[in-house]
Design a protein around this motif. Structure first.
Motif, PDB file in Angstrom:
ATOM      1  N   MET A  73      19.811 -19.946   0.854  1.00  0.00           N
ATOM      2  CA  MET A  73      19.952 -20.572  -0.453  1.00  0.00           C
ATOM      3  C   MET A  73      18.733 -20.250  -1.307  1.00  0.00           C
ATOM      4  SD  MET A  73      19.060 -24.578   0.399  1.00  0.00           S
ATOM      5  CE  MET A  73      18.595 -24.940  -1.286  1.00  0.00           C
ATOM      6  N   PHE A  74      18.985 -19.945  -2.567  1.00  0.00           N
ATOM      7  CA  PHE A  74      17.892 -19.659  -3.487  1.00  0.00           C
ATOM      8  C   PHE A  74      17.489 -20.953  -4.209  1.00  0.00           C
ATOM      9  CE2 PHE A  74      19.994 -15.512  -3.060  1.00  0.00           C
ATOM     10  CZ  PHE A  74      18.897 -14.760  -2.671  1.00  0.00           C
ATOM     11  N   PRO A  75      16.277 -21.007  -4.746  1.00  0.00           N
ATOM     12  CA  PRO A  75      15.823 -22.252  -5.383  1.00  0.00           C
ATOM     13  C   PRO A  75      16.623 -22.592  -6.635  1.00  0.00           C
ATOM     14  CG  PRO A  75      14.262 -20.476  -5.789  1.00  0.00           C
ATOM     15  CD  PRO A  75      15.244 -19.957  -4.770  1.00  0.00           C
ATOM     16  N   ASP A  76      16.659 -23.884  -6.934  1.00  0.00           N
ATOM     17  CA  ASP A  76      17.363 -24.374  -8.122  1.00  0.00           C
ATOM     18  C   ASP A  76      16.548 -24.164  -9.386  1.00  0.00           C
ATOM     19  OD1 ASP A  76      19.740 -25.702  -6.818  1.00  0.00           O
ATOM     20  OD2 ASP A  76      18.105 -26.752  -5.786  1.00  0.00           O
ATOM     21  N   PHE A  77      15.226 -24.095  -9.252  1.00  0.00           N
ATOM     22  CA  PHE A  77      14.398 -23.890 -10.437  1.00  0.00           C
ATOM     23  C   PHE A  77      13.166 -23.066 -10.078  1.00  0.00           C
ATOM     24  CE2 PHE A  77      12.445 -27.673  -8.586  1.00  0.00           C
ATOM     25  CZ  PHE A  77      11.093 -27.515  -8.828  1.00  0.00           C
ATOM     26  N   LEU A  78      12.626 -22.418 -11.101  1.00  0.00           N
ATOM     27  CA  LEU A  78      11.373 -21.691 -11.010  1.00  0.00           C
ATOM     28  C   LEU A  78      10.416 -22.249 -12.052  1.00  0.00           C
ATOM     29  CD1 LEU A  78      12.657 -17.986 -10.895  1.00  0.00           C
ATOM     30  CD2 LEU A  78      11.986 -19.389  -8.937  1.00  0.00           C
ATOM     31  N   CYS A  79       9.200 -22.533 -11.649  1.00  0.00           N
ATOM     32  CA  CYS A  79       8.131 -22.804 -12.613  1.00  0.00           C
ATOM     33  C   CYS A  79       7.313 -21.534 -12.691  1.00  0.00           C
ATOM     34  CB  CYS A  79       7.272 -23.987 -12.189  1.00  0.00           C
ATOM     35  SG  CYS A  79       5.893 -24.308 -13.327  1.00  0.00           S
ATOM     36  N   ILE A  80       7.380 -20.851 -13.821  1.00  0.00           N
ATOM     37  CA  ILE A  80       6.834 -19.498 -13.945  1.00  0.00           C
ATOM     38  C   ILE A  80       5.433 -19.469 -14.548  1.00  0.00           C
ATOM     39  CG2 ILE A  80       9.145 -18.509 -14.112  1.00  0.00           C
ATOM     40  CD1 ILE A  80       8.650 -18.249 -17.163  1.00  0.00           C
ATOM     41  N   ARG A 124       4.912  -9.948  -3.087  1.00  0.00           N
ATOM     42  CA  ARG A 124       5.452  -9.676  -1.755  1.00  0.00           C
ATOM     43  C   ARG A 124       6.510  -8.574  -1.740  1.00  0.00           C
ATOM     44  NH1 ARG A 124       4.630 -13.480   2.279  1.00  0.00           N
ATOM     45  NH2 ARG A 124       5.494 -11.815   3.582  1.00  0.00           N
ATOM     46  N   MET A 125       7.154  -8.312  -2.875  1.00  0.00           N
ATOM     47  CA  MET A 125       8.168  -7.259  -2.893  1.00  0.00           C
ATOM     48  C   MET A 125       7.556  -5.883  -2.653  1.00  0.00           C
ATOM     49  SD  MET A 125      11.051  -8.360  -5.637  1.00  0.00           S
ATOM     50  CE  MET A 125      12.252  -7.350  -4.805  1.00  0.00           C
ATOM     51  N   GLY A 126       6.246  -5.776  -2.771  1.00  0.00           N
ATOM     52  CA  GLY A 126       5.586  -4.509  -2.497  1.00  0.00           C
ATOM     53  C   GLY A 126       5.211  -4.311  -1.040  1.00  0.00           C
ATOM     54  N   ASP A 127       5.503  -5.303  -0.191  1.00  0.00           N
ATOM     55  CA  ASP A 127       5.160  -5.200   1.230  1.00  0.00           C
ATOM     56  C   ASP A 127       6.177  -4.330   1.974  1.00  0.00           C
ATOM     57  OD1 ASP A 127       2.942  -6.813   0.997  1.00  0.00           O
ATOM     58  OD2 ASP A 127       4.006  -8.657   1.525  1.00  0.00           O
ATOM     59  N   PRO A 128       5.764  -3.719   3.101  1.00  0.00           N
ATOM     60  CA  PRO A 128       6.717  -2.974   3.938  1.00  0.00           C
ATOM     61  C   PRO A 128       7.880  -3.865   4.376  1.00  0.00           C
ATOM     62  CG  PRO A 128       4.472  -2.525   4.617  1.00  0.00           C
ATOM     63  CD  PRO A 128       4.387  -3.643   3.624  1.00  0.00           C
ATOM     64  N   ARG A 129       9.062  -3.257   4.527  1.00  0.00           N
ATOM     65  CA  ARG A 129      10.272  -4.016   4.831  1.00  0.00           C
ATOM     66  C   ARG A 129      10.618  -4.052   6.319  1.00  0.00           C
ATOM     67  NH1 ARG A 129      12.931  -6.028   0.316  1.00  0.00           N
ATOM     68  NH2 ARG A 129      11.388  -5.978  -1.353  1.00  0.00           N
ATOM     69  N   TYR A 144       7.289 -17.448   6.774  1.00  0.00           N
ATOM     70  CA  TYR A 144       6.719 -16.933   5.519  1.00  0.00           C
ATOM     71  C   TYR A 144       5.693 -15.824   5.772  1.00  0.00           C
ATOM     72  CZ  TYR A 144       4.228 -16.686   1.097  1.00  0.00           C
ATOM     73  OH  TYR A 144       3.638 -16.228  -0.063  1.00  0.00           O
ATOM     74  N   TYR A 145       4.805 -16.034   6.727  1.00  0.00           N
ATOM     75  CA  TYR A 145       3.685 -15.118   6.896  1.00  0.00           C
ATOM     76  C   TYR A 145       3.976 -13.932   7.815  1.00  0.00           C
ATOM     77  CZ  TYR A 145       0.569 -18.310   4.432  1.00  0.00           C
ATOM     78  OH  TYR A 145      -0.022 -19.079   3.466  1.00  0.00           O
ATOM     79  N   PHE A 146       4.927 -14.050   8.723  1.00  0.00           N
ATOM     80  CA  PHE A 146       5.062 -13.016   9.751  1.00  0.00           C
ATOM     81  C   PHE A 146       6.396 -12.288   9.721  1.00  0.00           C
ATOM     82  CE2 PHE A 146       1.857 -15.996  11.307  1.00  0.00           C
ATOM     83  CZ  PHE A 146       0.818 -15.126  11.557  1.00  0.00           C
ATOM     84  N   ARG A 147       7.244 -12.567   8.758  1.00  0.00           N
ATOM     85  CA  ARG A 147       8.466 -11.793   8.585  1.00  0.00           C
ATOM     86  C   ARG A 147       8.359 -10.930   7.341  1.00  0.00           C
ATOM     87  NH1 ARG A 147      13.732 -15.094   8.204  1.00  0.00           N
ATOM     88  NH2 ARG A 147      14.487 -12.975   7.845  1.00  0.00           N
ATOM     89  N   PRO A 148       8.796  -9.685   7.378  1.00  0.00           N
ATOM     90  CA  PRO A 148       8.752  -8.840   6.184  1.00  0.00           C
ATOM     91  C   PRO A 148       9.680  -9.406   5.110  1.00  0.00           C
ATOM     92  CG  PRO A 148       9.943  -7.744   7.949  1.00  0.00           C
ATOM     93  CD  PRO A 148       9.334  -8.967   8.549  1.00  0.00           C
ATOM     94  N   PRO A 149       9.341  -9.216   3.845  1.00  0.00           N
ATOM     95  CA  PRO A 149      10.105  -9.838   2.761  1.00  0.00           C
ATOM     96  C   PRO A 149      11.423  -9.127   2.483  1.00  0.00           C
ATOM     97  CG  PRO A 149       8.339  -8.504   1.863  1.00  0.00           C
ATOM     98  CD  PRO A 149       8.158  -8.492   3.355  1.00  0.00           C
ATOM     99  N   SER A 150      12.392  -9.908   2.060  1.00  0.00           N
ATOM    100  CA  SER A 150      13.686  -9.419   1.594  1.00  0.00           C
ATOM    101  C   SER A 150      14.314 -10.568   0.813  1.00  0.00           C
ATOM    102  CB  SER A 150      14.590  -9.019   2.760  1.00  0.00           C
ATOM    103  OG  SER A 150      14.955 -10.165   3.520  1.00  0.00           O
ATOM    104  N   ASP A 151      15.397 -10.294   0.113  1.00  0.00           N
ATOM    105  CA  ASP A 151      16.071 -11.360  -0.613  1.00  0.00           C
ATOM    106  C   ASP A 151      16.554 -12.453   0.346  1.00  0.00           C
ATOM    107  OD1 ASP A 151      15.628  -9.946  -2.927  1.00  0.00           O
ATOM    108  OD2 ASP A 151      17.683  -9.168  -3.079  1.00  0.00           O
ATOM    109  N   TRP A 210      15.241 -13.184   3.275  1.00  0.00           N
ATOM    110  CA  TRP A 210      14.038 -13.898   3.723  1.00  0.00           C
ATOM    111  C   TRP A 210      13.615 -14.919   2.689  1.00  0.00           C
ATOM    112  CZ3 TRP A 210       9.431 -13.439   0.944  1.00  0.00           C
ATOM    113  CH2 TRP A 210       8.298 -14.039   1.521  1.00  0.00           C
ATOM    114  N   TYR A 211      13.601 -14.524   1.410  1.00  0.00           N
ATOM    115  CA  TYR A 211      13.196 -15.441   0.355  1.00  0.00           C
ATOM    116  C   TYR A 211      14.123 -16.658   0.328  1.00  0.00           C
ATOM    117  CZ  TYR A 211      12.187 -17.171  -4.368  1.00  0.00           C
ATOM    118  OH  TYR A 211      11.860 -17.953  -5.454  1.00  0.00           O
ATOM    119  N   ALA A 212      15.433 -16.433   0.431  1.00  0.00           N
ATOM    120  CA  ALA A 212      16.384 -17.551   0.424  1.00  0.00           C
ATOM    121  C   ALA A 212      16.151 -18.471   1.615  1.00  0.00           C
ATOM    122  CB  ALA A 212      17.815 -17.016   0.432  1.00  0.00           C
TER     123      ALA A 212
END
Length: 334
Positions: free
Chosen positions: A1-8, A42-47, A93-100, A102-104
């Motif tokens: 699930m993705f977040p309901d809001f972003l504070c940018i 984090r999107m610039g990290d290895p996948r 958060y810290y030890f898994r490579p990022p992806s959509d 993963w973020y959800a």
């Protein structure tokens, strides 16, 4: 699930204060860590996991150094206050490579509540990345906090010295401070209208909440009621709204010459903000004009400016303004 809001953002405009207060609401869930930085860092990290961990453990990029420092700090926190759910979240958060995906997954613990990601770095995402955010979260709500550009630029510069960036822990020569003012990220973070324009291409005004730091100071309970209502949770302000300042320096003054310099730098922007919003932006305009045309006597001026003599001189004080972008634009107070 993705977040309901972003504070940018904006950076140095009250987002930590907002984070602390939202965490107190029983219908809101925020990740254990403020500022996830998925879309801007984090999107610039290895996948893949092995290259990812090798980069983080041995890399010399600033984000890799920060990763190692954060892991050590979080480990110390877990030793002091062990909670299995938070440990598992940190491992994810810290030890898994990022992806959509993963973020959800970072928001799964809050599946029964309103969830959010408070990362001020998102304010200055490039349009193509905002488009990606929108593809993932087309129904998300956006919160954007603003403050007097003169104050924000000064606070941003002092934060750099406080963190010891580029090997310095205190401002030395004026040129050191002026160099911080000229940094690209500082200028972009202060370009509120550019941020609103970029995000407004994807999120309509009624889904964007604009908050003013002056309301954090003068009307904290009302501000939080408005934020709660915007997010669709119980707007009762009885959730222990914090009023104290967060991340303040020991010195509560800025050199008058620096305030004058910033007033000249941002006068055009401030005039456009006044035309767009009025209210507190009119105070920002008054500050800029007063500092340029007749600066106060003395080497320093009280900071923030809403605690200075300039606020006492301005006739429109104490007019609450924060709300949805569709509601606060072109308002005039006082």
């Amino acid at each position: 699930m993705f977040p309901d809001f972003l504070c940018i953002g904006a950076q140095k405009a009250g987002t930590t204060w907002l984070d602390r207060n939202l965490r107190a609401h029983p219908q809101v869930w925020l990740p254990p860590l403020k500022e996830l930085h998925y879309f801007d860092v984090r999107m610039g990290d290895p996948r893949h996991v092995i290259p990812f961990l090798m980069q983080k453990v041995f890399g010399d990029r600033p984000e890799d150094v920060r990763w190692r420092g954060q892991v050590r700090a979080r480990a110390r926190r877990h030793r002091r206050n062990f909670r299995l759910q938070n440990v598992l979240w940190d491992i994810n958060y810290y030890f898994r490579p990022p992806s959509d995906g993963w973020y959800a997954s970072l928001f799964e613990p809050g599946r029964t509540k309103i969830t959010g990601d408070i990362t001020p770095g998102y304010a200055i995402l490039r349009p193509y990345m905002i488009s990606r955010v929108h593809r993932l979260m087309p129904e998300a709500k956006i919160i954007y906090m603003m403050r007097n550009p003169i104050e924000r630029a000064w606070s941003h510069a002092m934060m750099s010295f406080d963190k010891g960036e580029r090997g310095r822990t205190e401002p030395g020569r004026d040129e050191d401070v002026l160099a911080e003012f000229r940094r690209r990220d500082s200028r972009l973070q202060t370009d509120y209208l550019g941020v609103l324009e970029n995000w407004g291409e994807y999120y309509p005004p009624e889904r964007t909440f604009v908050g003013f730091l002056e309301d954090v100071h003068f009307h904290p309970e009302r501000l939080m009621r408005e934020v709660y209502a915007f997010l669709g949770v119980d707007p009762d302000a009885g959730y222990g709204v914090r009023k104290e300042k967060i991340h303040t320096r020991s010195s509560e003054a800025m050199p008058t010459r620096m305030a004058v310099h910033l007033a000249k730098t941002y006068r055009g922007l401030i005039e456009r903000l006044d035309e767009r919003f009025g209210g507190y932006a009119s105070f920002w305009r008054y500050c800029a004009e007063r500092l340029i045309e007749s600066p106060p006597e003395g080497e320093t001026i009280t900071y923030p400016l809403y605690e200075s003599v300039l606020w006492e001189e301005w006739p429109g004080k104490n007019a609450f303004q924060s709300g949805t972008l569709s509601g606060v634009s072109r308002q005039r107070h006082g």
